[in-house]
Design an enzyme around this catalytic site. Sequence first.
Site, PDB file in Angstrom:
ATOM      1  N   ASP A 227      39.052  25.072 -14.437  1.00  0.00           N
ATOM      2  CA  ASP A 227      37.694  25.386 -13.984  1.00  0.00           C
ATOM      3  C   ASP A 227      36.945  26.206 -15.031  1.00  0.00           C
ATOM      4  O   ASP A 227      35.750  26.026 -15.242  1.00  0.00           O
ATOM      5  CB  ASP A 227      37.748  26.148 -12.658  1.00  0.00           C
ATOM      6  CG  ASP A 227      38.421  25.348 -11.558  1.00  0.00           C
ATOM      7  OD1 ASP A 227      38.223  24.114 -11.519  1.00  0.00           O
ATOM      8  OD2 ASP A 227      39.145  25.948 -10.750  1.00  0.00           O
ATOM      9  N   HIS A 254      40.417  26.575  -6.064  1.00  0.00           N
ATOM     10  CA  HIS A 254      40.483  25.469  -7.019  1.00  0.00           C
ATOM     11  C   HIS A 254      40.166  24.133  -6.360  1.00  0.00           C
ATOM     12  O   HIS A 254      40.816  23.133  -6.602  1.00  0.00           O
ATOM     13  CB  HIS A 254      41.876  25.433  -7.666  1.00  0.00           C
ATOM     14  CG  HIS A 254      42.021  24.427  -8.760  1.00  0.00           C
ATOM     15  ND1 HIS A 254      41.197  24.396  -9.868  1.00  0.00           N
ATOM     16  CD2 HIS A 254      42.900  23.405  -8.920  1.00  0.00           C
ATOM     17  CE1 HIS A 254      41.573  23.412 -10.660  1.00  0.00           C
ATOM     18  NE2 HIS A 254      42.599  22.793 -10.103  1.00  0.00           N
TER      19      HIS A 254
END
Length: 396
Positions: A227, A254
Amino acid sequence: MATTTFSIRSTASTDHQIGLLSQSKALSSYFYSTKTLNCASQSSFLGGVSHTSLKYSCSPKARDHNQRSYNYVQPSAAYKVAILGAGGGIGQPLSLLVKMSPLVSTLTLYDVANVKGVATDLSHCNTPSGVADFTGSSELADSLKGVNVVVIPAGVPRKPGMTRDDLFTINANIVKSLVEAVAENCPDALIHIISNPVNSTVPIAAEVLKQKGVYNPNKLFGVTALDVVRANTFVAEKKKVKLLDVDVPVIGGHSGITILPLLSKTKPATIFTDKEVEELTRRIQNAGTEVVDAKAGAGSATLSMAYAAARFVESSLHALDGDNDVFECSFIESDLTELPLFASRVKLGRDGVESVITSDLEGLSEYEQKALEALKPELKANIEKGLTFVKKPVSA
């Protein structure tokens, strides 16, 4: 406290640039694209000592021509890394990248099938680490003996139309069995969980370790580095700035809206319009789906995930080796919020998480504060799903 202004030098230092052979140039490539690890002399795969050793080993004057160069190569440190799921779409490129690290002396590769060929292939790469393969549950324990870092990418990949949550039942069982083996064979190792859905598989791992009596919250990580990698890349593209200068912390979880890039905390300081904030946040949150759709049924984000995971492994190894200036974002046990687990920036040390960088959650923009509150119910549900699975297993 200067914890949010660290940086990494993405090119090798001057002494690393003298007389490099083509091999060592490749190994000392720009592995880190973000300002996460500050180690001027060891910012690439080849650190100072390892580079010198490798250069020496490749010199015709330094060795007998009848002996292979690796007999003379001495890594700067001797750490053993195990990759569980090494034969898969993430596992294979991840294994290659980890083998390039000068901090790895032994790389053990485990999977239920197809791992012997991967190990043989990798063993032909003349980097310092040795490679060993282990196939099937009967060899799992042996793959974990004496391991310092365990990386778990095992599981099924996402396909078009699937969410990370759709993978839960299969991957939850896989992670549970693998972490049980880790608890029994290398309970002091750092554990990196990649298998999706990370928001649920990390709590599964934590609960298993607790049941085994070996849980150390500082050594269990959900790998959310992808990310951060995506956030930095997309911001650099959008704002036309040098990628190596960009650093965007990403918090939460996530998957989907639980991924929250803190664009207001971007380094160097960057001005975004409200529209840019919304577009970038949405793209970072849905980047995995972007890859799944683009591959049209041929796989998920295997290469970028392998890259991000290898970066996290390298950071962990530097911390184990005594570097006191290593920072990464990760999904860990946390008291930053009312949630038991939360992704944020942490400082890594010899024993795992050394400290949590609390300043990232201070002074959030109005958009970020609202997004933070909005993600909490979903992240809480994800965590509870993992915990419930361990306490009351579901069938695959």
